[in-house]
Design an enzyme around this catalytic site. Structure first.
Site: not given
Ligand code: NDP
Length: 247
Positions: A154, A158
């Site tokens: 990860y 990132k």
């Molecule tokens: P979530 O898991 O809640 O949401 C991520 C979304 O991306 C989900 O709807 C998921 O779909 C979708 N997704 C996964 N794989 C794919 C793909 N191959 N193509 C298209 N869509 C895809 O995550 P967060 O909202 O927590 O995170 C959002 C972003 O923020 C991410 O990049 C994460 O790394 C980053 N981030 C989050 C942090 C946190 O604390 N939450 C901290 C730092 C960064 P499905 O679930 O149906 O697979």
């Protein structure tokens, strides 16, 4: 309204931080394209937004597939003619200590987080370059800046999207396209809900502001970067982490 009539594509926006970014943009007058891997989830979120009076549409795609992303972007351009804002938000984790990390867990995380961002940037930037206008925002992570035991895949992915933003900022600047990264700390979403209370308490000890972030904390910074107020900001990484990392 800070994004009146702008067209914004947000990947992974059916839920979590992406959904909050989309809703924040929609509230500011943008037409938001909800894109996610499951078509029914995209549609549901877009329908919920429309019921609130926002402008929204749903275009599903799997960001790991360049063909899928190209097709999705083509359909959006056919229907709306342009994409002004791209937020690369789709992301996953497959945590594990390095010596036990399986190659498939490395590949899965790099493919969604880093290659997915490459695919969307490549596909959308063609239209932005022609239009000589665009804002691209890559969602990185504080982990991509500081590293973390158990998250080598990860962290590498990132750090990659942050470096990609810096490089594209230099390549696209002459065409009036800005490219920045936002690096959230620990934000309350489904991704972090799966952590145990022990882990959450440990994390909180490292956050000077003493709380986990909210999706709206991240969305507000993404709003700034997508707005005219940020026209002179490019190649930057803004940490939204409650003060965990300072530099
Ligand atoms: P979530 O898991 O809640 O949401 C991520 C979304 O991306 C989900 O709807 C998921 O779909 C979708 N997704 C996964 N794989 C794919 C793909 N191959 N193509 C298209 N869509 C895809 O995550 P967060 O909202 O927590 O995170 C959002 C972003 O923020 C991410 O990049 C994460 O790394 C980053 N981030 C989050 C942090 C946190 O604390 N939450 C901290 C730092 C960064 P499905 O679930 O149906 O697979």
């Amino acid at each position: 309204m800070r994004l009146k009539d702008e067209i914004a594509l947000i990947t992974g926006s059916a839920r979590g931080i992406g959904r909050e970014i989309a809703e924040t943009y929609a509230r500011e007058g943008a037409l938001v394209i909800i894109s996610d891997i499951k078509p029914e989830d995209c549609q549901l979120t877009a329908d919920e937004f429309k019921a609130k009076g926002y402008k929204a549409d749903a275009f599903a795609c799997n960001v790991t597939s360049s063909a899928d992303v190209d097709q999705c972007v083509e359909k959006i351009l056919e229907k709306y003619g342009r994409i002004d804002i791209l937020v690369n938000n789709a992301g996953i984790t497959r945590d594990g200590l390095f010596l036990r990390m399986k190659e498939e867990d490395w590949d899965a995380v790099i493919n969604v987080n880093l290659k997915g961002t490459f695919n969307a940037c490549k596909s959308v930037s063609r239209a932005m370059l022609k239009a000589r206008k665009g804002k691209i925002i890559n969602i990185g992570s504080v982990i991509g800046v500081m590293g973390n035991a158990g998250q080598a895949n990860y962290a590498a992915s990132k750090a990659g999207v942050i470096a990609l933003a810096k490089s594209l900022a230099r390549e696209f600047a002459s065409r009036n396209i800005t490219v920045n990264a936002v690096a959230p700390g620990y934000i309350k979403t489904a991704m972090t809900d799966k952590l145990t209370d022990d882990v959450k308490n440990k994390i909180l000890e490292s956050v000077p502001l003493g709380r986990m972030g909210l999706p709206s904390d991240v969305a507000n910074v993404c709003l700034f970067l997508a707005s005219k107020e940020a026209d002179y900001v490019t190649g930057q990484t803004i940490l939204v982490d409650g003060g965990m990392v300072t530099y």
